[in-house]
Scaffold this motif. Sequence first.
Motif, PDB file in Angstrom:
ATOM      1  N   VAL A 105       0.836  -1.208   0.000  1.00  0.00           N
ATOM      2  CA  VAL A 105       0.000   0.000   0.000  1.00  0.00           C
ATOM      3  C   VAL A 105       0.874   1.262   0.000  1.00  0.00           C
ATOM      4  O   VAL A 105       0.577   2.243  -0.692  1.00  0.00           O
ATOM      5  CB  VAL A 105      -0.940  -0.016   1.229  1.00  0.00           C
ATOM      6  CG1 VAL A 105      -1.638   1.323   1.383  1.00  0.00           C
ATOM      7  CG2 VAL A 105      -1.972  -1.108   1.071  1.00  0.00           C
ATOM      8  N   GLY A 106       1.936   1.231   0.751  1.00  0.00           N
ATOM      9  CA  GLY A 106       2.835   2.387   0.766  1.00  0.00           C
ATOM     10  C   GLY A 106       3.463   2.640  -0.586  1.00  0.00           C
ATOM     11  O   GLY A 106       3.528   3.785  -1.053  1.00  0.00           O
ATOM     12  N   LEU A 107       3.909   1.573  -1.228  1.00  0.00           N
ATOM     13  CA  LEU A 107       4.491   1.739  -2.568  1.00  0.00           C
ATOM     14  C   LEU A 107       3.448   2.245  -3.562  1.00  0.00           C
ATOM     15  O   LEU A 107       3.742   3.079  -4.429  1.00  0.00           O
ATOM     16  CB  LEU A 107       5.073   0.400  -3.046  1.00  0.00           C
ATOM     17  CG  LEU A 107       6.367  -0.032  -2.350  1.00  0.00           C
ATOM     18  CD1 LEU A 107       6.782  -1.430  -2.834  1.00  0.00           C
ATOM     19  CD2 LEU A 107       7.487   0.969  -2.628  1.00  0.00           C
ATOM     20  N   LEU A 108       2.222   1.780  -3.403  1.00  0.00           N
ATOM     21  CA  LEU A 108       1.148   2.231  -4.292  1.00  0.00           C
ATOM     22  C   LEU A 108       0.896   3.727  -4.112  1.00  0.00           C
ATOM     23  O   LEU A 108       0.791   4.485  -5.094  1.00  0.00           O
ATOM     24  CB  LEU A 108      -0.120   1.432  -3.982  1.00  0.00           C
ATOM     25  CG  LEU A 108      -1.362   1.808  -4.783  1.00  0.00           C
ATOM     26  CD1 LEU A 108      -1.148   1.515  -6.251  1.00  0.00           C
ATOM     27  CD2 LEU A 108      -2.576   1.052  -4.257  1.00  0.00           C
ATOM     28  N   LEU A 109       0.805   4.162  -2.871  1.00  0.00           N
ATOM     29  CA  LEU A 109       0.580   5.595  -2.616  1.00  0.00           C
ATOM     30  C   LEU A 109       1.745   6.424  -3.127  1.00  0.00           C
ATOM     31  O   LEU A 109       1.563   7.515  -3.670  1.00  0.00           O
ATOM     32  CB  LEU A 109       0.377   5.823  -1.115  1.00  0.00           C
ATOM     33  CG  LEU A 109      -0.980   5.410  -0.551  1.00  0.00           C
ATOM     34  CD1 LEU A 109      -0.969   5.529   0.962  1.00  0.00           C
ATOM     35  CD2 LEU A 109      -2.078   6.286  -1.124  1.00  0.00           C
ATOM     36  N   TRP A 110       2.918   5.901  -2.946  1.00  0.00           N
ATOM     37  CA  TRP A 110       4.114   6.616  -3.383  1.00  0.00           C
ATOM     38  C   TRP A 110       4.110   6.774  -4.914  1.00  0.00           C
ATOM     39  O   TRP A 110       4.328   7.868  -5.446  1.00  0.00           O
ATOM     40  CB  TRP A 110       5.355   5.830  -2.923  1.00  0.00           C
ATOM     41  CG  TRP A 110       6.602   6.636  -2.927  1.00  0.00           C
ATOM     42  CD1 TRP A 110       6.722   8.000  -3.034  1.00  0.00           C
ATOM     43  CD2 TRP A 110       7.930   6.124  -2.819  1.00  0.00           C
ATOM     44  NE1 TRP A 110       8.041   8.366  -2.984  1.00  0.00           N
ATOM     45  CE2 TRP A 110       8.804   7.239  -2.861  1.00  0.00           C
ATOM     46  CE3 TRP A 110       8.472   4.858  -2.693  1.00  0.00           C
ATOM     47  CZ2 TRP A 110      10.180   7.099  -2.789  1.00  0.00           C
ATOM     48  CZ3 TRP A 110       9.848   4.734  -2.607  1.00  0.00           C
ATOM     49  CH2 TRP A 110      10.686   5.830  -2.651  1.00  0.00           C
ATOM     50  N   ALA A 111       3.822   5.679  -5.594  1.00  0.00           N
ATOM     51  CA  ALA A 111       3.814   5.733  -7.058  1.00  0.00           C
ATOM     52  C   ALA A 111       2.717   6.672  -7.558  1.00  0.00           C
ATOM     53  O   ALA A 111       2.920   7.454  -8.502  1.00  0.00           O
ATOM     54  CB  ALA A 111       3.606   4.325  -7.613  1.00  0.00           C
ATOM     55  N   ALA A 112       1.539   6.615  -6.929  1.00  0.00           N
ATOM     56  CA  ALA A 112       0.451   7.497  -7.354  1.00  0.00           C
ATOM     57  C   ALA A 112       0.809   8.955  -7.083  1.00  0.00           C
ATOM     58  O   ALA A 112       0.475   9.846  -7.880  1.00  0.00           O
ATOM     59  CB  ALA A 112      -0.826   7.127  -6.610  1.00  0.00           C
ATOM     60  N   GLY A 113       1.487   9.204  -5.998  1.00  0.00           N
ATOM     61  CA  GLY A 113       1.909  10.573  -5.697  1.00  0.00           C
ATOM     62  C   GLY A 113       2.901  11.089  -6.717  1.00  0.00           C
ATOM     63  O   GLY A 113       2.820  12.243  -7.163  1.00  0.00           O
ATOM     64  N   ILE A 114       3.841  10.247  -7.090  1.00  0.00           N
ATOM     65  CA  ILE A 114       4.811  10.653  -8.117  1.00  0.00           C
ATOM     66  C   ILE A 114       4.104  10.886  -9.449  1.00  0.00           C
ATOM     67  O   ILE A 114       4.389  11.848 -10.169  1.00  0.00           O
ATOM     68  CB  ILE A 114       5.904   9.568  -8.252  1.00  0.00           C
ATOM     69  CG1 ILE A 114       6.778   9.581  -7.000  1.00  0.00           C
ATOM     70  CG2 ILE A 114       6.755   9.817  -9.492  1.00  0.00           C
ATOM     71  CD1 ILE A 114       7.807   8.478  -6.964  1.00  0.00           C
TER      72      ILE A 114
END
Lengths: 463, 263
Positions: free
Chosen positions: B97-106
Motif C-alpha cells: 500500500v505504501g508503494l502504491l501511494l508513493w507511485a500514485a503521488g509521483i
Amino acid sequence: MSSTFGCPHCGKANPLHVTFCASCGTYLKGLEAGNLSRSSTPIPSDEEDSRSKAKTGQTAENPVHSQPWLRSDFEKADPPAEAAAAALGEQPWLRPEEEAQETQTPPAQRPQRLVAGLQGLIEPADREHSLFHPDSSVEVRTAVADLPYAMRRDLRQIFAADVPILDEPTGHAPASIQPGAYGRGLWRRNWVYGLLLAGILLALWAGNAPANSRPHSWPGVVEAYNAIDTLPADSIVLVNWAYDPTTAGEMDLAALPVMQHLLEKNARLLVVSQLPGGPATARRLIALARSSASQAALARQLGESLVEGGYLPGGVGSLALLGQAPTQAIPVDIQGRAVGGRAALDTLKQSAPALLLILAARAEEVQRWLEQIQPLNAAPVVVVSSAGVDPVIRPYVDSGQIVGLVSGYAGGIAYRDLLADAVPTASQESQRRHITGQNWALAVLLLVIAVGNLAGLAEGRQP
Amino acid sequence: MTPLDSPLPPAWENAGFLIGFVLSLLILSFVIRDSWLARAGQYLLVGVTLAYTVVLVWSNVLWPRLLSPLLANPLPITDNRGPLTPALWNGWLPLVVGLLLWAAGIDYLRGRRGQQQSWLRHLAAFPLALLVGVGLGAGIAGALQGTFLPQFRRATEVGQLLDAPPPLLLAALLTLVITGGALLHLQLGAASGDDSRFPAALRPFLAGWAWLGERALWLTAGVIFARLFAARSTLLIARLDALFFSQQINDFWRWLMTFWQGG
C-alpha cells in the motif's frame, strides 16, 4: 535585464514570476510579462487587453480589470460628475452617517477607488459595497459585512485615515481626507481608552520590582508537582515529547525542572514523539536533567529507567493503539531493541501508565492525547506547555482532565522553586536575564499599546 | 557511558554550536533587509530539516519496523496461526500500500493533473480513503469522548455547585453567562443586529447578553495574544541568551582572541 520588477501598487521590487507582491499582496501574475513594464511601460487599456486576450485565447481575469486604478487612463475614465464632486462627495464614508447614506450611488456606477489598509487583499469595491449596501441582492460577503453596523462605521472611519499610497497624478484622493471628518467614533470611547491607559501606567509603576522577583505563578503548578511527587518508585510515565528545537528555547525552561523531578523520583520513562525533531530534543534535555540530578539518581542504571520510543508516525490513527497497548504501538526503541521485552515496562501489560506527561508547544498536541489516549487508559495527565497554549487548554484543567499544568518560563521557575534544588550560578544568571528580558519585553508591549491609545485619543480630539 | 552520552567529540559539538550561531545570524539578518544571506539561512534550515526527517523515518520507522522484520521473516505462512500472520498484516500489506501511494503521488507530481486519471491513481484512492476515513473517525470520536462530553459535563455541574463556596459558584455562573453570550453573539444573529426573529420583549435582554459575549470574546483574544507574546518573547530571549551569554560562545570568543593575539 533586471530580474525584478516593481509592483504597480506599492513600488516594491519583486522577483519575476511571483504571484503576489511581497509587500502589499497585489496579484502580479502575468503583469511582469509585458502587461506592465519593469519601469514605465503603460498598462494596456481595456480594448488592447481584450484584443490580446482574443489573440492568445486567454480567459482568465486580468488584474487590471478588477483593479482599474492600475490603468494609466483611470483618471480620464472617471465620470465627469464624479470627477467634479467634492472630496467628501467622492468618499462619503468620511461624512456623517446620514449624509453618506443619502448620497450613495450604486457601486456599479462608481469607479473603484483604492482604499489603503486592505488593498491588494480585498477588493475595494467589494468592501465599499458590503459597507453601504448590506441588504443588496448582490451576493458579496466579506468578514467586514458580518460585523454590526456601528462597528463597520467605526472601521470605516479608522481605515479612512489611511491616505491612499498609489501615486496618482491627480492627488485628489489625499486632498479629500479632511481632518475631523473621522474619529468621532474613537472620541466616544475616550473613557475606555482613559481607563486602559491608567491601567497600563499603574502596571508600569507596579512592575518596577526588585531583581529577585518572580513572575506570576499560574494555577496548576503545585498540582503538577504533587502529582509527580506522590508517584511510587519505579512508576511508568508515558511521555509525549511534542516540541522540537524551534520552540525549545521556551519549552526547555518549563520541562527541565519537571524532568529533574521525575529522575529524582526514580520514574521509568517511555518517551515517544510525533514530531521528527522530538526524539533528539528529548534526548538532549533528559541528558541535561540527568547531569544536574542527585548522586542517588545518577547511581541508577539509566538504561532501565528510560525507554526512547523515538518517532511515532501515523498521526491521530496511531494514538488509540498507544493508549491501549503501548508496547505494540512502539515495537522497537530508537536503538532497534524490542520494547515489549523490556523488564522496565512489564507492568504496562497489566495496567496503564501511572502518569501521562505531555510536553507540548501547541494546543493540538495536548488535545490529541486528551481525546485519544487518556479516555482509554484513564491515567492522570500532567502538561508542560508553552505560555501561548495555556489559555486554550486551561478548560481541561478546570474539568479535571489535566491534573497539573506548567506553562511557559513562569511555570518553569515556579516549579523549580518548589523543587528547592540548588540552582547552579550559571542557571541563576540565565534565569535573571530571562526575567529582566521578559519585564522589558512587557514594558515595550505596554508602551506600544499606550502610544497607540494616545494616538487614538489625539486623533479623536481633532476639531 | 549512558545511552544519552553523545558519541561526538566535544570539538564537534562546539562546531555545531558555531554553525547554529552563524545560521541564526543569517536568518536574523532578515530584520535588516531581505537578502541572499537571509534566504540562504532559511533554505538551509528547511532543506536540512527535510533531510533529517527522511533519515529519521528510514532509521526509526521503515527499517526497524517494516523492512527488517520482513527480511528476517518474509513468508506470510511461517507460524501456526494460519495465513494471516503478522508478516502479512504488518509487513507485506503496508509495504504494498505504501508503494502504491508513493507511485500514485509521483504520478500526480509529474504534472498530468489535467489528463484523465491513471489506473494507478484510481487504485491508490482506496487506501487513501481508508487513511482519511480512519483519521476522521478517530478524530471525531476523540473529540466527543475527550473534549465535548467532559466539557459539557463540567458545564452542567453548575447546578450542583449551589453548596460550593461563593467564589466557585460565582466563577461557574460567570462561565455560563459568558459562554451563552458568546454563542448568542456568534451564532444567533444578534451580532449582525438582526434580532427580528426574537420576540420584541426579549430583544433588549438578548442584545445585552450578546454585548457581554462580544466583550468577552475580545477579552479572550487579548489574553491569548498576551500569552502568545510572552511565549515568543521567551523564545527570542532564550536565543539571544544562547548566542551571547552561553559557555560555548564565551569559549569561542576566548579562542578567537587568543588566535588574534598570535598565541
